[in-house]
Each structure stands twice: as structure tokens, then as C-alpha cells.
Motif scaffolding. Structure first.
Motif, PDB file in Angstrom:
ATOM      1  N   LYS A  60       0.833  -1.146  -0.021  1.00  0.00           N
ATOM      2  CA  LYS A  60      -0.157   0.110  -0.066  1.00  0.00           C
ATOM      3  C   LYS A  60       0.862   1.450  -0.198  1.00  0.00           C
ATOM      4  O   LYS A  60       0.624   2.061  -0.789  1.00  0.00           O
ATOM      5  CB  LYS A  60      -1.003   0.066   1.230  1.00  0.00           C
ATOM      6  N   THR A  61       1.755   1.314   0.905  1.00  0.00           N
ATOM      7  CA  THR A  61       2.769   2.486   1.086  1.00  0.00           C
ATOM      8  C   THR A  61       3.462   2.596  -0.205  1.00  0.00           C
ATOM      9  O   THR A  61       3.805   3.713  -0.884  1.00  0.00           O
ATOM     10  CB  THR A  61       3.543   2.451   2.388  1.00  0.00           C
ATOM     11  N   THR A  62       4.076   1.575  -0.553  1.00  0.00           N
ATOM     12  CA  THR A  62       4.697   1.430  -1.795  1.00  0.00           C
ATOM     13  C   THR A  62       4.128   2.211  -3.217  1.00  0.00           C
ATOM     14  O   THR A  62       4.584   2.996  -3.919  1.00  0.00           O
ATOM     15  CB  THR A  62       5.399   0.303  -2.178  1.00  0.00           C
ATOM     16  N   MET A 177      -3.104   9.881   2.071  1.00  0.00           N
ATOM     17  CA  MET A 177      -3.073   9.742   3.507  1.00  0.00           C
ATOM     18  C   MET A 177      -2.664   8.317   4.124  1.00  0.00           C
ATOM     19  O   MET A 177      -3.513   7.344   3.764  1.00  0.00           O
ATOM     20  CB  MET A 177      -4.537  10.092   4.237  1.00  0.00           C
ATOM     21  N   ASP A 178      -1.467   8.092   4.585  1.00  0.00           N
ATOM     22  CA  ASP A 178      -0.918   6.711   5.068  1.00  0.00           C
ATOM     23  C   ASP A 178      -1.375   6.527   6.549  1.00  0.00           C
ATOM     24  O   ASP A 178      -0.483   6.930   7.362  1.00  0.00           O
ATOM     25  CB  ASP A 178       0.303   6.566   4.596  1.00  0.00           C
ATOM     26  N   GLU A 179      -2.370   6.076   6.764  1.00  0.00           N
ATOM     27  CA  GLU A 179      -2.687   5.768   8.255  1.00  0.00           C
ATOM     28  C   GLU A 179      -2.831   7.109   9.107  1.00  0.00           C
ATOM     29  O   GLU A 179      -1.923   7.118  10.051  1.00  0.00           O
ATOM     30  CB  GLU A 179      -1.878   4.747   8.881  1.00  0.00           C
ATOM     31  N   PRO A 180      -3.603   8.413   8.533  1.00  0.00           N
ATOM     32  CA  PRO A 180      -3.328   9.424   9.169  1.00  0.00           C
ATOM     33  C   PRO A 180      -3.793   9.570  10.512  1.00  0.00           C
ATOM     34  O   PRO A 180      -3.485  10.396  11.390  1.00  0.00           O
ATOM     35  CB  PRO A 180      -4.090  10.188   8.346  1.00  0.00           C
TER      36      PRO A 180
END
Ligand SMILES: Nc1ncnc2c1ncn2[C@@H]1O[C@H](COP(=O)(O)OP(=O)(O)OP(=O)(O)O)[C@@H](O)[C@H]1O
Ligand SMILES: [Mg+2]
Length: 263
Positions: A60-62, A177-180
Motif C-alpha cells: 500500500k505505502t509503496t 493519507m497513509d494511516e493518518p
């Protein structure tokens, strides 16, 4: 149809560095590669709230880092807000805001205000604009009283709110937004989720791509949800479409997730 993001065959392979003694002892063995993102072709509409869910390490982050021009894809391409990520990096970066809970990217000894002013200057905001937006965002995120404190003194929740404020400084069209909200208390999580949906999406027409491990929140917030595993999108659609996939018209996202994710 006006798309905020279109990807075609997007892939990212990481080559893990070899430990020196192993490279010397076994010079002809192949280096290990990890296919973090595997052939993703997807279109996300402008004004959509799109959630990405999936187990740890599913890519996901990648995927977001590629779309933010932080890393290059190994294969495939993507167009973000009309700009090719391989050719128009500056334009892509101007169109997006990345909110990633990475504390190392702040200046620990500076105050919250100094941190925000620094990043506002990077967005070419003049001091007056900078002051105005910092006031607005700190009020929104309820950190006005903390602005003169140094970053290192603040709790994780406050640091996370600062990361959100920073992502909004440049008034970006697309927010990644990565786990904001992962370290925020329940009440603030709710407020922020309402803020994302009502203020960013409905009022200002922004597009939000949100990574979360909280399936309940994804279910309540998202227009569409993509379930990722091992770099691939296994299923993507509205909650109704995911329910149809598991043949349960009243099923929860959690049920769809556990049935779609293969062990
Ligand atoms: N810089 C890197 N070098 C080598 N491997 C990497 C690198 N970054 C990520 N990976 C690997 O790529 C895979 C996908 O990682 P990624 O961080 O994108 O997953 P994720 O879905 O965001 O996970 P999480 O939910 O834990 O945040 C993992 O196997 C990870 O170890
Ligand atoms: Mg991640």
C-alpha cells in the motif's frame, strides 16, 4: 470521465541488499527481489474517497510512494491529476499532499509553528499567507495551544496532527493519507474523518486516497475500497460491489476482507 489518478501495469520490485560476507561466499547466487507492487491498473475519479486496505507488507505505502514521485516504478506508469509521474514530477508534486506518519521528517528542536512555517516556505507561501493558513489549520486540528512547543515535547497524537496540517499547507488537489489517524484518540479520529468527508471532499472537491487498517472506518468513509495483497489489488469497488463478490448483500467489509484475502 475525469480521473484524478490512472495507473497502467504499475509495478515495483525491490532488490534487497546482500550482506557482504554472503556476496563473497556465494557470488553467483541471485539477489532476492520483492515484488511490492504487482501490475496495478486502476482509475480513481476526481472527488472520490478511495480506501486502500490490506495486510502488512501488501504494498500500500509503496503504491502511494510511486504516485507521489518518491520512488520510481520498475514497470508501468501512472498519470496523477493529468500529469505523467515519469515526465512531470514537479507538477505531480504540486498537485498532491502526502500525509505519512513519519516523525523523522520534522525538525525535533523547532516548535510546531516553526516547522509549519518552514514547510509553508517550501510551498512558496509568503509570510502573510503562511501565517493565515497555519492559524486556520492549527485551529482545525486543535493544536493552536501547542504551536510554541518544540516538536520533541509533543505526544504522538499531536505529532500526527502536525503531519496532517503539513499535508494540507499547499492546498493540494489530491491527498494521499497513509494511516493518518492511527494514534489519535477516538473523538479526534471521528472529527478528522468528518473533516475529510465533508470539508475536503464535499466542500472543496478534493480527491483522497486513504490507507487504513481500520476496516470499520473504511466501510463508513469510502466511496470505493481496494483490497491489496502481495502487491496486487484482489478486489476493488463500492461496499455493495464487494458484498456482491462474497454473495452476502448485508455483509461487512471485514467479512469481505477475510473472504477475499487468501492465506
Ligand atoms: N525500500 C525498500 N527496500 C526493500 N523492500 C521494501 C522497501 N520498501 C518496502 N519494501 C517491501 O515491500 C513490501 C511492501 O511494503 P509496503 O510498506 O508498501 O507495505 P504496506 O502495505 O504499506 O504495509 P503496512 O501495512 O505494514 O504499512 C514489503 O515486503 C516491504 O518489506
Ligand atoms: Mg504502509
Amino acid at each position: 470521465m475525469d480521473y484524478a489518478i490512472e495507473t497502467s501495469g504499475l509495478s515495483k520490485e525491490f532488490i534487497t541488499p546482500r550482506i557482504i560476507y554472503r556476496a563473497i561466499a556465494h557470488p553467483f547466487t541471485k539477489q532476492k527481489t520483492i515484488l511490492a507492487v504487482n501490475n496495478i491498473t486502476i482509475s480513481i475519479r476526481k472527488g472520490e474517497l478511495f480506501c486502500l486496505v490490506g495486510p502488512n507488507g501488501s504494498g500500500k505505502t509503496t503504491f502511494l510512494k510511486i504516485l507521489s514521485c518518491l520512488i520510481l516504478p520498475t514497470r508501468g506508469n501512472a498519470v496523477v491529476f493529468g500529469y505523467d509521474i515519469l515526465k512531470k514530477e514537479d507538477k505531480v508534486k504540486a498537485a498532491i499532499g502526502l500525509i505519512i506518519g513519519d516523525e523523522r521528517s520534522f525538525y525535533w528542536r523547532l516548535t510546531l509553528r516553526q516547522n509549519l512555517s518552514f514547510f509553508a516556505a517550501l510551498y512558496n507561501l509568503n509570510p502573510l499567507q503562511s501565517k493565515k493558513i497555519i492559524k486556520e489549520l492549527s485551529c482545525l486540528l486543535e493544536i493552536e495551544d501547542m504551536l510554541e512547543r518544540s516538536f520533541q515535547e509533543c505526544s504522538t497524537g499531536i505529532k500526527q496532527r502536525l503531519a496532517i496540517a503539513r499535508g494540507l499547507l499547499g492546498d493540494p488537489q489530491i491527498l494521499f493519507m497513509d494511516e493518518p489517524v492511527k494514534s489519535l484518540d477516538a473523538l479526534l479520529r471521528r472529527e478528522l474523518n468528518i473533516f475529510i468527508k465533508d470539508k475536503l471532499i464535499k466542500e472543496r472537491g478534493k480527491t483522497v486516497i486513504l490507507i487504513t487498517h481500520n476496516l470499520k472506518e473504511a466501510e463508513q468513509l469510502a466511496d470505493r475500497i481496494a483490497i491489496m495483497q502481495k502487491g496486487e489489488i484482489l478486489a476493488c469497488g463500492t461496499l455493495a460491489e464487494l458484498r456482491a463478490k462474497i454473495n452476502n448483500p448485508i455483509g461487512s467489509l471485514e467479512e469481505a476482507y477475510s473472504k477475499i484475502i487468501v492465506d
